[in-house]
Write a protein that holds these residues in place. Structure first.
Motif: not given
Lengths: 296, 464
Positions: A7, A10-11, A14, A128, A137-138, A140, A142-143
């Motif tokens: 993952i 993903y990081y 993010s 939200s 993995i979610p 969001p 809002v990010r």
């Protein structure tokens, strides 16, 4: 935790999201330094003001937090104008310490004013929008949206700086104020606009940060961002707005992705080490390029 | 011309800002709050017992009871800065305690007289260096008779050595770190359940609710307080047969907890226990919701006991469990004292609640009650000692085993560690804080397993 490496993408995503906001939160600082050679030590206070604008407009008037970006930007513009005419204009030829102290003082005044007006309590709100999913993995929304908007603002700034007459004037003043003046550029007007724009972008980034993290806001919250902004500004090259944005992305990715990497290496406190790694990398970059990534 | 008008405008704004600042500083609460019924001029106490200010306590002769016309209790509080919220709440408690002692109780019984108490306090701005100099000032310039502590372990750790240096009794009501009483101090008396015992009852609660929930995840801020809280949780987990499946810290000042929460989503623990203060506790709850990390029970340290937590999070706070030293509704009253076979002293919990509500127009919180309790205990210790001698009062504290509205008080005579008081576990249920542990004082049933974030977002409430 064998599957942490899988993952890693993903990081990184993010990290890019958070990094773009960090980048935007730094651009104001570096823009003002680049053009005026003034270090705005009170930088965090303007981020705090942006956060409060979003908080109040959302909680009092139920305004969509993304729309509050506009008033936050306008408040920042006004504060920037005030800062320039009240403090910076007369100090442009003064020793650096004078501008340092006056920008610091301005920051303190804003913080204390916020405390008098709104109290020292932490205030927060919940907003939200649901989530995207990446590798199951979610992520969001809002990010995601604040990051997209931050990117949009940076592109707009790029266009302004590199595709308009005003941008040419700003860059000319950055390179050689006297030369620009000889060529007919109103240097003071450029200074004025730069400070207003720089502070405006900073308060706008405060609004985005309020949506992104939705942590408690209090008058001293800006301190959390001031050090980060300085680190990113130096990394990207003080004075280079685009460098600041790239620096933000790098710091964001390191903050996020180094945690699983250190976990894999069996480090006892991976999150703590990510801070260490950020600063080590900055030292290395500065050794190789003392002027920062995109600095002149 | 444009430039000049800007200058004038700027000047006006600056003048306004200065006026607002002056206005604020002149209208903020005064440093001294005289509360004696027959007031004497504030400043230095008229009579100061000579034996209290010697740097090393003298031991031999029992001092004669020199009774001043009032007993001054000094302390600092973080009324501004990072811990201002807790500091301001605590101050309200101190005012309530003074009112009770002077107006309801009638003053401290000493030397055949009733002596009123007075408090003298400063704003330490949440800064360690200020704490040190202000406690020095309280002792050497203001010459207060006794000291109580300030809020939070790091600040208490700065204040305690100053009190120790001057041999002054220091009632620590706001620093939960075990380290405070591990320094070998002779005059530090702690009233709070210390960090190592603070959050551990969460696991007792789960054991009683669900023997199958055994996988615990710990996420904690790497500061002194939370590190020790987690040591306590770990050791209780071992005793009760829990498995720690995840145990990681984050640095102070962390904004984005995503790296940890992603791992947590992979680990899927039964129980999540976070070690936080207010701001990060709020942020971590919100981010757990954003990331959709669910568990059968989520316990968050510090933040949820402050009402602002629910105000900020709304329905997302439903079902969140938290430890607290005290909550309104925890009626440790005379009955509890009778059950333990010890004396009850001070206002009953109901009396304190009513008085506080009448004074401040709001419910007391953990912080208000803690400082009020410290002052009330100090009064009791002075009465037991029948002296203002620091050593005698410290010895009186060692002998005390009593119950106040705050709960039991009993210390380890050597170290000053609190061994009588126990923390309670609360839960947000339908917008209210409900005490769910220990069972004998619980005000409601636990809601378990807690709602998922999706259920909360859909508007469901944690109503058992």
């Amino acid at each position: 935790m064998a599957d942490i490496t899988s993952i890693l993408p993903y990081y990184i995503i993010s990290g890019l999201l958070v990094g773009s906001i960090y980048g935007l939160a730094t651009i104001g600082l570096t823009l003002i330094f680049g053009v005026l050679r003034v270090v705005n030590v009170g930088h965090g206070a303007y981020i705090m003001i942006g956060m409060y604008v979003t908080f109040w407009l959302f909680t009092l008037y139920s305004l969509n937090p993304f729309i509050t970006l506009i008033p936050a930007f306008l408040v920042g513009l006004a504060l920037g104008m005030l800062l320039f005419y009240v403090a910076l204009k007369r100090l442009l030829r003064a020793p650096e310490l004078s501008t340092l102290i006056s920008t610091f003082g301005f920051g303190v005044i804003l913080e204390e004013l916020a405390k008098v007006l709104w109290g020292a309590d932490y205030r927060g709100f919940v907003y939200s929008l649901g989530s995207l999913y990446f590798q199951g993995i979610p992520l969001p929304l809002v990010r995601v949206w604040p990051a997209v908007i931050a990117l949009g603002l940076v592109i707009a700034l790029y266009v302004l700086l590199y595709r308009t007459r005003l941008g040419v004037a700003v860059r000319a003043v950055t390179q050689d104020p006297e030369g620009a003046m000889v060529c007919g550029v109103d240097v003071e007007r450029v200074y004025f606009l730069t400070v207003a724009l720089g502070i405006g972008l900073t308060t706008a980034s405060g609004a985005l940060l309020a949506i992104y993290f939705q942590q408690g806001i209090n008058p001293y919250i800006g301190h959390l961002y001031t050090l980060r902004a300085f680190v990113i500004a130096v990394l990207g090259g003080l004075g280079s707005p685009i460098g600041a944005f790239i620096g933000g992305l790098i710091v964001g990715v390191i903050e996020q992705a180094s945690v699983p990497l250190f976990t894999m290496l069996g480090a006892p406190n991976p999150f703590g080490l990510s801070v260490f790694l950020t600063f080590t990398l900055i030292l290395v970059i500065l050794l190789l390029r003392p002027q920062g990534l995109l600095g002149r | 011309m444009v430039e000049r008008s800007w200058l004038i405008l700027g000047g006006i704004v600056v003048i306004l800002l200065i006026l607002v600042g002056i206005g604020y500083y002149t209208t903020r609460p005064p440093e001294v709050t005289p509360t004696t019924p027959a007031s004497t001029p504030t400043g230095t106490p008229t009579q100061t017992p000579m034996e209290v200010r010697t740097p090393t306590p003298t031991e031999t002769i029992a001092p004669p009871v020199a009774v001043p016309d009032r007993i001054v209790i000094g302390f600092t509080l973080p009324l501004s800065g990072a811990f201002s919220k807790e500091g301001q709440l605590a101050l309200k408690g101190a005012l309530a305690a003074v009112k009770w002692v002077n107006e309801v109780y009638g003053g401290v019984k000493i030397g055949g007289k009733r002596v009123p108490i007075e408090i003298k306090y400063y704003d330490d701005e949440s800064k360690r260096d200020l704490v040190i100099s202000l406690y020095e000032r309280l002792i050497t310039v203001d010459k207060v008779h006794f000291l109580v502590g300030t809020y939070t372990s790091t600040l208490v750790m700065a204040a305690a050595p100053v009190a120790e240096k001057y041999g002054m009794v220091f009632v620590n009501w706001g620093g939960a770190s075990d380290l405070i009483n591990k320094q070998g101090y002779k005059y530090v008396v702690t009233t709070w359940t210390q960090a190592s015992r603070y959050m551990a009852p969460v696991l007792d609660l789960i054991s009683s609710l669900d023997p199958t929930a055994k996988r615990v995840a710990l996420i904690w801020k790497s500061d002194e307080f939370n590190r020790i809280v987690m040591e306590g949780v770990r050791s209780r987990a071992q005793t009760l047969g829990f498995t720690i499946v995840y145990d990681k810290s984050f640095p102070i000042g962390t904004l984005d907890f995503t790296p940890l929460l992603v791992e947590l989503a992979v680990v899927k623990p039964d129980i999540i226990v976070t070690g936080t203060h207010f701001a990060d506790g709020l942020a971590i709850t919100k981010q757990l919701a954003d990331m959709g990390v669910n568990a059968k029970l989520i316990a968050v340290n510090v933040a949820p006991s402050v009402p602002d937590y629910y105000k900020s999070l709304g329905a997302l706070a439903e079902g969140i469990v938290f430890p607290s030293e005290w909550e309104p509704g925890v009626w440790w009253g005379p009955d509890y004292a009778k059950k333990l076979g010890v004396e009850f002293f001070g206002p009953t919990p109901q009396e304190f609640h009513v008085m506080f509500l009448a004074m401040h127009g709001e419910e007391p919180t953990e912080y208000s009650a803690s400082l009020a309790n410290a002052i009330i205990l100090l009064v009791k210790a002075i009465e037991v000692a029948q002296s203002l001698d620091q050593k005698a009062v410290r010895e009186a504290f060692s002998k005390l085993d009593i119950v106040t509205f705050f709960g039991r008080f009993k210390i380890d005579p050597e170290t000053g560690f609190q061994i009588g008081h126990q923390s309670v576990i609360g839960q947000w249920q339908d917008g209210r804080k409900v005490i769910i542990w220990p069972p004998d004082i619980a005000t409601g049933k636990p809601y378990y397993p807690v709602l998922t974030w999706e259920e909360k977002k859909a508007g469901r409430r944690a109503i058992p």
